[in-house]
Design an enzyme around this catalytic site. Structure first.
Site, mmCIF file in Angstrom:
data_model
loop_
_atom_site.group_PDB
_atom_site.id
_atom_site.type_symbol
_atom_site.label_atom_id
_atom_site.label_comp_id
_atom_site.label_asym_id
_atom_site.label_seq_id
_atom_site.Cartn_x
_atom_site.Cartn_y
_atom_site.Cartn_z
ATOM 1 N N HIS A 104 0.826 -1.205 0.000
ATOM 2 C CA HIS A 104 0.000 0.000 0.000
ATOM 3 C C HIS A 104 0.863 1.260 0.000
ATOM 4 C CE1 HIS A 104 0.512 1.702 4.108
ATOM 5 N NE2 HIS A 104 0.850 0.457 4.423
ATOM 6 N N CYS A 105 0.240 2.349 -0.425
ATOM 7 C CA CYS A 105 0.821 3.678 -0.256
ATOM 8 C C CYS A 105 -0.286 4.530 0.359
ATOM 9 C CB CYS A 105 1.342 4.230 -1.588
ATOM 10 S SG CYS A 105 0.166 4.147 -2.957
ATOM 11 N N HIS A 106 -0.362 5.797 0.002
ATOM 12 C CA HIS A 106 -1.388 6.618 0.646
ATOM 13 C C HIS A 106 -2.779 6.336 0.077
ATOM 14 C CE1 HIS A 106 -2.896 9.883 3.069
ATOM 15 N NE2 HIS A 106 -3.509 10.397 2.021
#
Length: 467
Positions: A104-106
């Protein structure tokens, strides 16, 4: 450009976590910081492509999740390629261990997707076009319509067709199709209405067949779906109606840890209900479970012991005949509180019949159980006390080990032994036998510790009581 065309025409992601490769999910910060959702999805690894001092892996402490962070800036000038090799290796290791990983990222769009594409290219020798076209852009059945579509105008295209489509895909000859269908089904059946729909659509018979699949991941995903279904009352009824317990139990020797873990957790859920425990006892599963206790992985052992605890509450004889007391004795000193708790819980049930009480005494377990009355885990303490009280109903073999502990130099052990003798003295026959040991107990009245003095005084008062 071909890649641009595929990215534009490819599927959209409508959830906080989307499976783009078996057991490999792309998600956003919302799900990554939602511990309840992380547990529901049963993620074992997390790769955070937006790592910072403020957003690290501390949130996963105690959850059994392996964390890796990449401090990648969300900027068109940032060189993401410097992270490709270590990120691909982390993902590859997680999947090789039969784990379930969230990348995941933001917002789960650019950095996380780029890292997953790099993994597919580096570890599966795909070109960029192949990675996007075959995996990242592959269509999946979604329970929910896209956010810009009015659900009242398009119910058939999504929710109502999801289960029937998956039922067909579960029988597909293509391994990856079966894997993907199982992953989607696992997400759907968390909802009891979707679970009911799946059962009515014949999923239990299909899942029973998939338990014998040659592909490891198919078996893992099948047992995960069954574990989820076992959380619903209608699912537990379906286990018995469609005779799932037997085929599921056949996998207790499966070579894949994740598969065996799902199997035992599902069996435990079924055994928690009387009809399920009765069924397991009747099919002769208890001796097999007893044999598995010493050899199984620690993460799975507690589930086996918990299942045994449910089964012995129905009928303790099969466990006694399988020498379960001797096996449980070794688990009472295990460093894991969950294992000690489940082992002592099983002993509570075993110590109910007379043969079980005698076996507890023959194995000299009373001394061990008295020590467990000082355990840090309150569940262990309660179960140890329950076993002592059950065993104390008979006096033969119960007095000697407790009297030996009265002179122990360990304050907690001595106090607990005195308390156990006090309980035992409530039985007239035991009280009569204990009268000759009152002088020994009186020596504890001068003990430097007040708690020992009080326990000894109470024991003497109960033993010396006359109607």
């Amino acid at each position: 450009m071909e890649v641009e065309r595929l990215l534009v025409s490819g599927k959209s992601i409508y959830s906080n976590a989307d499976e783009v490769w078996p057991n490999l999910y792309i998600g956003n910060m919302d799900i990554a910081e939602n511990c309840a959702e992380m547990r529901r999805h049963r993620f074992t690894h997390v790769l955070n492509c937006a790592h910072s001092s403020r957003r690290g892996g501390e949130i996963y402490d105690g959850m059994g999740i392996t964390y890796m962070g990449i401090d990648a800036h969300d900027s068109p000038t940032y060189d993401m390629s410097v992270n490709f090799n270590k990120a691909a290796e982390f993902i590859h290791t997680a999947l090789k261990e039969r784990g379930k990983i969230l990348v995941h990222c933001h917002v789960g769009v650019s950095r996380s997707a780029t890292v997953v594409l790099a993994y597919l290219m580096l570890k599966h020798n795909m070109t960029l076009v192949e990675a996007v076209q075959k995996k990242m852009a592959s269509p999946q059945t979604s329970e929910l319509p896209p956010p810009h579509i009015d659900p009242t105008q398009a119910p058939v295209a999504f929710g109502n067709w999801a289960i029937p489509k998956l039922m067909l895909e579960l029988q597909d000859a293509e391994r990856f199709t079966r894997q993907r269908a199982l992953a989607a089904l696992c997400d759907l059946v968390h909802d009891h209405e979707r679970a009911y729909e799946a059962i009515l659509s014949g999923c239990m018979e299909r899942l029973k067949m998939l338990l014998q699949d040659e592909d490891d991941l198919v078996r893992v995903k099948t047992t995960e779906v069954l574990y989820t279904l076992a959380s619903h009352s209608l699912g537990r009824d379906a286990f018995l109606k469609f005779d799932i317990v037997g085929p599921l139990a056949n996998l207790i020797e499966d070579p894949v840890n994740a598969c065996r873990k799902n199997v035992h957790e599902a069996l435990n859920r079924i055994a928690e209900f009387p009809s399920g425990a009765v069924f397991m006892v009747s099919m002769g599963l208890v001796p097999k479970l007893v044999l598995k206790v010493p050899d199984e992985e620690e993460s799975i052992r507690a589930s086996i012991l918990s299942t045994l605890s449910c089964c012995v509450s129905v009928n303790a004889l099969p466990a006694l005949e399988s020498d379960a007391v001797h096996v449980l004795k070794d688990e009472l000193s295990h460093p894991s509180p969950a294992i000690r708790r489940a082992a002592t819980s099983t002993l509570v049930g075993i110590s109910v019949p007379a043969d079980g009480k005698m076996k507890v005494c023959e194995e000299n377990l009373l001394q061990v159980l008295v020590k467990l009355l000082s355990d840090d885990d309150q569940g262990v303490v309660a179960n140890a006390a329950g076993t002592i009280m059950n065993t104390a109903v008979i006096t033969k073999g119960a007095l000697a080990p407790l009297l030996q502990l009265v002179v122990s130099e360990n304050t907690a052990v001595c106090a607990n032994a005195l308390r156990a003798l006090t309980v035992l003295a409530e039985v007239p026959r035991a009280r009569a036998q204990l009268l000759e040991h009152v002088p020994l107990l009186k020596t504890r009245l001068t003990h430097p510790t007040a708690i020992i003095q009080r326990a000894a005084s109470t024991a003497i008062e109960v033993i010396s009581w006359k109607p």
